[in-house]
Design an enzyme around this catalytic site. Structure first.
Site, PDB file in Angstrom:
ATOM      1  N   GLU A  83       0.824  -1.215   0.000  1.00 35.40           N
ATOM      2  CA  GLU A  83       0.000   0.000   0.000  1.00 35.40           C
ATOM      3  C   GLU A  83       0.850   1.254   0.000  1.00 35.40           C
ATOM      4  O   GLU A  83       0.378   2.325  -0.347  1.00 35.40           O
ATOM      5  CB  GLU A  83      -0.934   0.017   1.212  1.00 35.40           C
ATOM      6  N   ARG A 141      19.545   5.817 -22.233  1.00 36.17           N
ATOM      7  CA  ARG A 141      19.687   6.041 -23.674  1.00 36.17           C
ATOM      8  C   ARG A 141      20.126   7.469 -23.998  1.00 36.17           C
ATOM      9  O   ARG A 141      20.554   7.745 -25.114  1.00 36.17           O
ATOM     10  CB  ARG A 141      18.410   5.661 -24.427  1.00 36.17           C
ATOM     11  N   ASP A 180      17.961  15.266 -29.522  1.00 42.52           N
ATOM     12  CA  ASP A 180      17.973  16.432 -28.660  1.00 42.52           C
ATOM     13  C   ASP A 180      17.157  17.576 -29.237  1.00 42.52           C
ATOM     14  O   ASP A 180      16.437  18.257 -28.522  1.00 42.52           O
ATOM     15  CB  ASP A 180      19.409  16.915 -28.417  1.00 42.52           C
TER      16      ASP A 180
HETATM   17  C1  9D3 Z   1      -3.859   0.771  -3.978  1.00 40.84           C
HETATM   18  C2  9D3 Z   1      -3.226   1.794  -3.121  1.00 40.84           C
HETATM   19  N1  9D3 Z   1      -3.369   3.153  -3.699  1.00 40.84           N
HETATM   20  C3  9D3 Z   1      -4.477   3.855  -3.087  1.00 40.84           C
HETATM   21  C4  9D3 Z   1      -5.219   4.679  -4.076  1.00 40.84           C
HETATM   22  C5  9D3 Z   1      -2.146   3.892  -3.470  1.00 40.84           C
HETATM   23  C6  9D3 Z   1      -1.000   3.315  -4.224  1.00 40.84           C
HETATM   24  C7  9D3 Z   1       0.039   2.684  -3.574  1.00 40.84           C
HETATM   25  C8  9D3 Z   1       1.091   2.140  -4.284  1.00 40.84           C
HETATM   26  C9  9D3 Z   1      -0.981   3.366  -5.612  1.00 40.84           C
HETATM   27  C10 9D3 Z   1       0.086   2.794  -6.335  1.00 40.84           C
HETATM   28  C11 9D3 Z   1       1.096   2.170  -5.670  1.00 40.84           C
HETATM   29  C12 9D3 Z   1       2.203   1.554  -6.427  1.00 40.84           C
HETATM   30  N2  9D3 Z   1       2.726   2.480  -7.449  1.00 40.84           N
HETATM   31  C13 9D3 Z   1       3.906   3.088  -7.329  1.00 40.84           C
HETATM   32  O1  9D3 Z   1       4.624   2.854  -6.386  1.00 40.84           O
HETATM   33  C14 9D3 Z   1       4.301   4.038  -8.350  1.00 40.84           C
HETATM   34  C15 9D3 Z   1       3.599   4.569  -9.491  1.00 40.84           C
HETATM   35  C16 9D3 Z   1       2.289   4.327 -10.011  1.00 40.84           C
HETATM   36  O2  9D3 Z   1       1.477   3.538  -9.493  1.00 40.84           O
HETATM   37  N3  9D3 Z   1       1.919   5.024 -11.141  1.00 40.84           N
HETATM   38  C17 9D3 Z   1       2.741   5.880 -11.785  1.00 40.84           C
HETATM   39  N4  9D3 Z   1       3.966   6.144 -11.334  1.00 40.84           N
HETATM   40  C18 9D3 Z   1       4.374   5.482 -10.209  1.00 40.84           C
HETATM   41  S1  9D3 Z   1       5.883   5.686  -9.490  1.00 40.84           S
HETATM   42  C19 9D3 Z   1       5.564   4.604  -8.290  1.00 40.84           C
END
Ligand code: 9D3
Length: 228
Positions: free
Chosen positions: A113, A151, A166
């Site tokens: 979470e 890259r 670029d």
């Molecule tokens: C299901 C829990 N969510 C509540 C609405 C919060 C949440 C916790 C952990 C949502 C996503 C995550 C895991 N995602 C990432 O750690 C994450 C992420 C993403 O989900 N979308 C876009 N960029 C990123 S960078 C890290």
């Protein structure tokens, strides 16, 4: 440049880090890419990296102590610790270009979470998201960021490719590409590409790139040097 991905699932990263462009960058010694297991710094019989949240609720939260110990050991004088998080600023080509000039990135991935808030508040230099959609962890975002950054390191791609990119890629879509056969079913390749007239081909490609950008991604449109 050294990039270390700090995660509880390092195996998931290793496959990607050992393939294609990323592999070549490492062979040329332009990048050193490593997946590091947070569990190495977990203590106790079960090497716990997560626990139930204070205040109750579903799921688990990653603990701060193993992360703090890991970062204390991995950090170097020039390092930048980036936490991949849905709450971060969004990754763009400009952000990737900026990061490609660093010498040592440590990419911290969350799972479950979430991660104890004190990590983001006190232990990291930067917080980056890859876009507004929900993923299951920060691993894929860390790999996406790694690919986008590596890259852009000078020498990783052919020099002609990188010079072109670029001035161009960040601001406009590419022109269409075609290869053989000349006609497939009743779909033919634009005649100008077969003409041998390099001036005309260059002009056609520029126009098609502008046209594609204007119709598909008007938000990317940048004024040309004459301000149109
Ligand atoms: C299901 C829990 N969510 C509540 C609405 C919060 C949440 C916790 C952990 C949502 C996503 C995550 C895991 N995602 C990432 O750690 C994450 C992420 C993403 O989900 N979308 C876009 N960029 C990123 S960078 C890290």
């Amino acid at each position: 440049m050294k990039i270390q991905i700090l995660t509880i699932f390092p195996e998931m990263c290793r496959e990607v880090l050992g393939g294609s462009i990323l592999k070549r960058a490492q062979e040329k010694q332009l990048a050193e890419l490593e997946a590091v297991d947070i569990r190495k710094w977990a203590t106790g019989k079960h090497r716990t990296t997560d626990e139930a949240p204070y205040g109750g609720g579903p799921g688990m939260v990653m603990k701060i102590e193993p992360i703090d110990r890991a970062l204390a050991e991995l950090r170097s004088p020039g390092s930048r610790v980036i936490f991949l998080s849905p709450q971060g600023r969004q990754l763009t080509h400009a952000v990737a270009a900026d990061l490609s000039r660093e010498s040592h990135l440590i990419l911290l991935c969350g799972h479950y979470e979430g991660v104890d808030q004190r990590v983001a508040d006190h232990l990291v230099d930067d917080e980056i998201s890859i876009g507004d959609y929900v993923l299951t962890s920060g691993i894929l975002p860390a790999l996406v960021l790694t690919d986008a950054v590596v890259r852009l390191i000078p020498g990783v791609l052919g020099d002609s490719l990188s010079a072109e990119q670029d001035s161009f890629v960040a601001g406009a879509l590419d022109h269409p590409h075609y290869t053989r056969p000349e006609v497939y079913r009743d779909w033919s390749v634009p005649g100008v590409l077969l003409s041998g007239n390099h001036g005309a081909i260059e002009k056609w490609r520029k126009e098609r790139a502008i046209e594609a950008t204007t119709s598909k991604r008007p938000d990317l449109r940048q004024p040309d040097p004459e301000g149109r």
